[in-house]
Write an enzyme that holds these catalytic residues in place. Structure first.
Site, PDB file in Angstrom:
ATOM      1  N   ASP A 335       0.919  -1.358  -0.111  1.00 23.18           N
ATOM      2  CA  ASP A 335       0.184  -0.004   0.055  1.00 23.18           C
ATOM      3  C   ASP A 335       0.992   1.316   0.052  1.00 23.18           C
ATOM      4  O   ASP A 335       0.712   2.033  -0.872  1.00 23.18           O
ATOM      5  CB  ASP A 335      -0.975   0.161   1.458  1.00 23.18           C
ATOM      6  CG  ASP A 335      -0.098  -0.310   2.509  1.00 23.18           C
ATOM      7  OD1 ASP A 335       0.918  -0.786   2.586  1.00 23.18           O
ATOM      8  OD2 ASP A 335      -0.544   0.217   3.642  1.00 23.18           O
ATOM      9  N   ARG A 339       5.233   4.015   6.250  1.00 22.82           N
ATOM     10  CA  ARG A 339       4.652   3.980   7.750  1.00 22.82           C
ATOM     11  C   ARG A 339       4.674   2.564   8.020  1.00 22.82           C
ATOM     12  O   ARG A 339       5.173   1.555   7.419  1.00 22.82           O
ATOM     13  CB  ARG A 339       3.218   4.792   7.808  1.00 22.82           C
ATOM     14  CG  ARG A 339       2.299   3.890   7.133  1.00 22.82           C
ATOM     15  CD  ARG A 339       0.980   4.660   7.230  1.00 22.82           C
ATOM     16  NE  ARG A 339       0.025   3.708   6.541  1.00 22.82           N
ATOM     17  CZ  ARG A 339      -1.075   4.522   5.860  1.00 22.82           C
ATOM     18  NH1 ARG A 339      -1.206   5.810   5.775  1.00 22.82           N
ATOM     19  NH2 ARG A 339      -2.055   3.678   5.461  1.00 22.82           N
ATOM     20  N   ASP A 340       4.052   2.216   9.369  1.00 19.52           N
ATOM     21  CA  ASP A 340       4.051   0.921   9.983  1.00 19.52           C
ATOM     22  C   ASP A 340       3.053   0.010   9.286  1.00 19.52           C
ATOM     23  O   ASP A 340       2.077  -0.522   9.755  1.00 19.52           O
ATOM     24  CB  ASP A 340       3.832   0.859  11.452  1.00 19.52           C
ATOM     25  CG  ASP A 340       2.846   1.793  12.031  1.00 19.52           C
ATOM     26  OD1 ASP A 340       2.177   2.252  10.980  1.00 19.52           O
ATOM     27  OD2 ASP A 340       2.603   2.033  12.998  1.00 19.52           O
ATOM     28  N   GLU A 341       3.299  -0.237   7.925  1.00 17.61           N
ATOM     29  CA  GLU A 341       2.295  -1.027   7.175  1.00 17.61           C
ATOM     30  C   GLU A 341       3.031  -1.446   6.213  1.00 17.61           C
ATOM     31  O   GLU A 341       3.458  -2.650   6.485  1.00 17.61           O
ATOM     32  CB  GLU A 341       1.067  -0.299   6.636  1.00 17.61           C
ATOM     33  CG  GLU A 341       0.168   0.409   7.695  1.00 17.61           C
ATOM     34  CD  GLU A 341      -1.277   0.543   6.987  1.00 17.61           C
ATOM     35  OE1 GLU A 341      -1.999  -0.494   6.587  1.00 17.61           O
ATOM     36  OE2 GLU A 341      -1.908   1.467   7.257  1.00 17.61           O
ATOM     37  N   ASP A 348      -5.561  -2.504  -2.835  1.00 15.93           N
ATOM     38  CA  ASP A 348      -4.943  -1.663  -3.570  1.00 15.93           C
ATOM     39  C   ASP A 348      -4.296  -2.363  -4.800  1.00 15.93           C
ATOM     40  O   ASP A 348      -3.962  -1.748  -5.897  1.00 15.93           O
ATOM     41  CB  ASP A 348      -3.791  -0.966  -2.439  1.00 15.93           C
ATOM     42  CG  ASP A 348      -4.248  -0.463  -1.268  1.00 15.93           C
ATOM     43  OD1 ASP A 348      -4.995  -1.064  -0.590  1.00 15.93           O
ATOM     44  OD2 ASP A 348      -3.877   0.256  -0.887  1.00 15.93           O
ATOM     45  N   TRP A 402     -11.487  -6.268  -1.948  1.00 16.41           N
ATOM     46  CA  TRP A 402      -9.968  -6.478  -1.301  1.00 16.41           C
ATOM     47  C   TRP A 402      -9.778  -8.202  -1.536  1.00 16.41           C
ATOM     48  O   TRP A 402      -8.695  -8.359  -2.756  1.00 16.41           O
ATOM     49  CB  TRP A 402      -9.799  -6.557  -0.202  1.00 16.41           C
ATOM     50  CG  TRP A 402      -9.402  -4.807   0.337  1.00 16.41           C
ATOM     51  CD1 TRP A 402      -8.110  -4.601   1.043  1.00 16.41           C
ATOM     52  CD2 TRP A 402     -10.164  -3.687   0.157  1.00 16.41           C
ATOM     53  NE1 TRP A 402      -7.946  -3.226   0.939  1.00 16.41           N
ATOM     54  CE2 TRP A 402      -9.240  -2.706   0.614  1.00 16.41           C
ATOM     55  CE3 TRP A 402     -11.394  -3.350  -0.200  1.00 16.41           C
ATOM     56  CZ2 TRP A 402      -9.641  -1.224   0.677  1.00 16.41           C
ATOM     57  CZ3 TRP A 402     -11.805  -2.145  -0.284  1.00 16.41           C
ATOM     58  CH2 TRP A 402     -10.851  -1.095   0.030  1.00 16.41           C
ATOM     59  N   GLU A 631      -2.625   9.297  -0.692  1.00 12.21           N
ATOM     60  CA  GLU A 631      -3.396   8.112  -0.177  1.00 12.21           C
ATOM     61  C   GLU A 631      -4.685   8.868  -0.209  1.00 12.21           C
ATOM     62  O   GLU A 631      -5.738   8.165  -0.618  1.00 12.21           O
ATOM     63  CB  GLU A 631      -3.009   7.872   1.294  1.00 12.21           C
ATOM     64  CG  GLU A 631      -4.196   6.811   1.870  1.00 12.21           C
ATOM     65  CD  GLU A 631      -3.682   6.496   2.930  1.00 12.21           C
ATOM     66  OE1 GLU A 631      -2.762   6.936   3.928  1.00 12.21           O
ATOM     67  OE2 GLU A 631      -4.099   5.256   3.473  1.00 12.21           O
ATOM     68  N   HIS A 652       0.851   6.264  -2.120  1.00 14.35           N
ATOM     69  CA  HIS A 652      -0.215   5.322  -2.042  1.00 14.35           C
ATOM     70  C   HIS A 652      -0.476   5.182  -3.438  1.00 14.35           C
ATOM     71  O   HIS A 652      -1.096   6.035  -4.048  1.00 14.35           O
ATOM     72  CB  HIS A 652      -1.241   5.771  -1.177  1.00 14.35           C
ATOM     73  CG  HIS A 652      -1.621   4.813  -0.393  1.00 14.35           C
ATOM     74  ND1 HIS A 652      -0.775   4.697   0.956  1.00 14.35           N
ATOM     75  CD2 HIS A 652      -2.625   4.054   0.056  1.00 14.35           C
ATOM     76  CE1 HIS A 652      -1.407   3.717   1.859  1.00 14.35           C
ATOM     77  NE2 HIS A 652      -2.391   3.346   1.272  1.00 14.35           N
TER      78      HIS A 652
HETATM   79  C1  BGC Z   1      -4.057   0.909   3.845  1.00 12.63           C
HETATM   80  C2  BGC Z   1      -4.772   0.785   2.500  1.00 12.63           C
HETATM   81  C3  BGC Z   1      -5.561  -0.479   2.619  1.00 12.63           C
HETATM   82  C4  BGC Z   1      -6.665  -0.165   3.751  1.00 12.63           C
HETATM   83  C5  BGC Z   1      -7.720  -1.016   4.236  1.00 12.63           C
HETATM   84  C6  BGC Z   1      -4.945   0.984   5.063  1.00 12.63           C
HETATM   85  O1  BGC Z   1      -4.211   1.096   6.130  1.00 12.63           O
HETATM   86  O2  BGC Z   1      -3.050   1.570   3.789  1.00 12.63           O
HETATM   87  O3  BGC Z   1      -4.400   1.273   1.418  1.00 12.63           O
HETATM   88  O4  BGC Z   1      -6.187  -0.903   1.570  1.00 12.63           O
HETATM   89  O5  BGC Z   1      -5.790  -0.139   5.217  1.00 12.63           O
HETATM   90  O6  BGC Z   1      -8.873  -0.305   4.379  1.00 12.63           O
END
Ligand code: BGC
Length: 747
Positions: A335, A339-341, A348, A402, A631, A652
């Protein structure tokens, strides 16, 4: 693979993050024919032979669904050996398997410590072979890497002594070793700073002019023990100060402690998303730009698509889309990179994959990722929010749009590359996902209830809502129909009997129309049926059917009768006009909005949206200095403040999916689904003066397909290239279709 090698790990914790595992060995005194190294790790590893780095890949073995499989890399190291004694060594950082992954520092997602497995096979000219394989007893030493973590960054202390830790011990790792499936992750552009700044807060900040993924290399000769502390940021705040609160808990902090000699620092086991660095500590008062280079890191895919038009803002948008893809196609489709993802969010991914496959050859990249989707699909067929799994159950959902990546990605790849073997491999995944939706109940042919992400970040439920106003039931059921239709097409392309799924599709479509529509229009309102919503998601108790997103899905997914199209499309246009010639769509509606308009005779309105500069629009971020996709439509608001701190990535790629409209409709290049991979091409440009001209091309397996249109007075001129081995059907505005053979054409 990896004959005789066993998993090993350090015998103890000696207070550093990365240990060196090494083995010296002697070459026999006879001619060597070939030396091949195979290696993998729990964590991310670097390999050296006689002190020289092996291969040019970084962050190996990459990120797969570790629980199920880990890639093994193979290197030809013949040229790196020397007569007599040689030294093979490895460093291993925590990487995705052991370090922080997911919200709230979910450490050790896969394992609580790193492990290594490797085998060097020495084949001599006389046919004999020796193997140097990982085994208990390898030497383990400390390294200068005191800490390393994907989210947190890396600390390298060149003054730290390298000390023996002991002998490696055998380890148990339960997973399957597979050969490298995906693309290698490699370093790409080396970008020089465009400015060294002293901000109003008197902080020393370097601007590389491009938001990106990778890391900064520093060359420095500073007194022994002096420190460089580097933080990363994507934007400056409205006062011109360094800002990275949007990274949340991901520190992105690299610390380097100088040796006193000339040092070259860059992280070896992590990466950052950034445009700026702040030199939070630096040995000198000024920073010499020549000492810094930002290095872009991503999967080594071949670039295939190109685009240029006469409008500089649209060209910048395209640039931002390309950099969004480079930044987020780092072994898995993520995504965001900062950050912490940095997770493989399936929504996405499916939204962007068509655009992604125009820009780059993504076939190998997605072969690997879809393999992980298949392995992580539940026995019931569910596909979760992120793949590879990295979140605890409560943090990920089985959400429409998703999970539909299970059907959309294989189908889009088949269109782009025409590879039936890939489609066949993925057909069971597609089937299971459709069966999952079929089983959700309470209505057999609808998907009602459940926990969805909805029209994520859409603007029609109030500016601060994370979820748009469109009914999740409507979205989920529309995607149920869409994915079933893709499954039917896929099965038919493979010559399978799809009678059962054709019937299912008809039933889902009929149920959708029955439940969500009346008199050829979506019903206005539906009750909220979601199980729960996260607290930061503002969701009204009434969910809507009469939204831009709902109309877009109904039109583009063909959930309406032909006779209903004019009124539905006119309504969509009316809602766009009411919103001030702007869209209100989020992750679900936006990718299809312009397609829905052009397919129904409203390319002019699609162009109006494309050229819109007011928020929400694609050009809003361009006008506000973006160098990647944001984003949120307005991640930076008109007054210069930020949309939020906790959900505000400036890298994003999802909204970059608009390029598949620019390429496929404005320029007019689409593969024929019946002759995919551009074996037969449908060319139908929709020129508009607002672009001035458009020149786009894609390198296919057959050669380059190119469409270039421009204005000659009142007339539009077209130059078209069709590669050998393909044919095309050309439909110019207001003219009947003509068949074209390979060659260069002008109209
Ligand atoms: C991500 C998104 C992802 C979403 C789910 C977010 O935190 O960055 O791009 O699809 O969560 O809703």
């Amino acid at each position: 693979m990896l004959n005789n090698a066993c998993w090993i790990t350090s015998p103890r914790d000696a207070g550093v993050a990365v240990y060196r595992y090494q083995k010296s060995f002697a070459l026999r005194n006879k001619p060597l024919k070939k030396a091949t190294l195979q290696a993998s790790a729990i964590g991310v590893y670097t390999a050296e032979l006689n002190g020289a780095r092996i291969g040019n890949a970084v962050l190996t073995p990459g990120w797969t669904s570790y629980k199920h499989r880990i890639q093994v890399q193979t290197y030809d190291v013949t040229g790196m050996l020397r007569a007599g004694e040689n030294l093979l060594s490895f460093g291993i950082g925590q990487g995705w398997a052991v370090g922080c992954i997911g919200y709230g520092h979910d450490n050790h997602y896969t394992a609580d410590h790193v492990s290594l497995i490797a085998a060097l096979t020495l084949t001599y000219a006389d046919g004999t072979a020796d193997t140097v394989a990982t085994a208990p007893g390898w030497d383990v030493l400390t390294t200068p890497v005191l800490s390393t973590d994907i989210y947190m960054g890396e600390t390298v202390d060149q003054t730290a002594p390298v000390e023996p830790v002991g002998k490696a011990v055998q380890d148990t790792v339960k997973t399957r070793l597979i050969p490298q499936v995906g693309e290698w992750i490699t370093e790409h552009e080396r970008i020089a700073p465009i400015a060294v700044l002293r901000t109003p807060k008197n902080e020393l900040v370097i601007d590389f002019g491009q938001n990106m993924t990778g890391y900064v290399e520093v060359r420095i000769h500073a007194p022994r023990g002096s420190r460089i502390v580097m933080h990363h940021g994507e934007v400056l705040d409205r006062d011109g100060n360094f800002y990275n609160a949007n990274y949340r808990s991901a520190k992105n902090e690299n610390i380097y402690i100088c040796s006193g000699e000339e040092d070259v620092f860059k992280p070896s086991y992590t990466f950052q998303g950034f445009r700026y660095i702040r030199l939070t500590e630096y040995p000198f008062d000024v920073a010499d730009p020549a000492a810094f280079r930002a290095i872009a890191v991503h999967s080594d895919m071949k670039r295939t698509g190109h685009f240029l038009c006469g409008n500089e803002k649209i060209n910048q948008l395209y640039h931002n889309i390309i950099w969004g893809q480079k930044s987020n196609y780092l072994d898995i489709p993520t995504d965001c990179p900062q950050r912490d993802e940095r997770l493989g969010w399936t929504g996405d991914t499916q939204v962007f994959c068509r655009t992604g496959a125009i820009n780059y050859d993504t076939s190998r990249f997605f072969r690997k990722w879809m393999g992980d989707v298949a392995l992580e699909q539940t026995p019931e067929g569910a596909v979760k929010g992120v793949v590879p799994a990295a979140l605890k159950n409560g943090d990920t959902r089985i959400s429409a749009a998703w999970g539909d990546a299970a059907c959309v990605v294989p189908w889009e790849l088949y269109l782009a590359y025409g590879n039936k073997a890939d489609l066949k491999r993925n057909l069971p995944v597609m089937k299971k996902w459709v069966e999952y939706m079929h089983s959700t109940g309470p209505a057999e042919f609808l998907w009602l209830g459940g926990m969805h992400y909805g029209d994520w970040l859409a603007m029609d439920a109030g500016e601060d809502s994370y979820v748009g106003a469109t009914s999740n039931d409507l979205i989920a059921s529309a995607f149920f129909a869409y994915s079933t239709s893709l499954l039917v097409k896929a099965g038919e392309a493979l010559g399978e009997d799809m009678t059962e799924y054709r019937t299912l599709y008809r039933n889902v479509r009929a149920a959708f129309r029955d439940y969500f529509m009346e008199n050829g229009m979506p019903k206005a309102e539906f009750p909220l049926t979601e199980v729960t919503v996260r607290k930061h998601e503002t969701v009204d108790s009434v969910r809507r059917g009469m939204t831009q997103t709902a109309l877009t899905l109904i039109l583009h997914f063909d959930l309406c009768e032909e006779t209903e199209r004019p009124a539905l499309a006119a309504k969509l246009v009316e809602l766009i006009r009411e919103a001030g010639n702007r869209m209100t769509t989020g992750f679900v509606g936006t990718p299809y909005l312009l397609h829905a308009l052009s397919e129904n005779g409203y390319s002019d309105v699609a162009y109006t949206l494309l050229m819109q500069e007011q928020n929400p629009s694609w050009l809003y971020s361009v006008c506000h200095g973006a160098t990647t996709m944001w984003e949120h439509w307005n991640s930076i608001k008109e007054d210069g403040s930020f949309w939020s701190t906790n959900m505000n990535s400036f890298n994003h790629y999802a909204y970059g999916s608009v390029f598949d409209w620019i390429f496929g409709v404005a320029c007019g290049i689409k593969t024929d689904p019946n002759a995919p991979g551009y074996r037969h091409i449908n060319i139908a440009p929709h020129p508009d003066r607002c672009l001035g001209f458009a020149d786009t091309s894609i390198d296919t397996a057959y050669g380059t397909v190119r469409v270039h249109w421009y204005y000659k007075g009142d007339r539009v001129a077209y130059e078209i290239e069709i590669p050998q081995g393909t044919t095309a059907t050309l439909t110019l505005p207001n003219r009947p279709p003509v068949e074209l053979q390979a060659g260069s054409w002008m109209f």
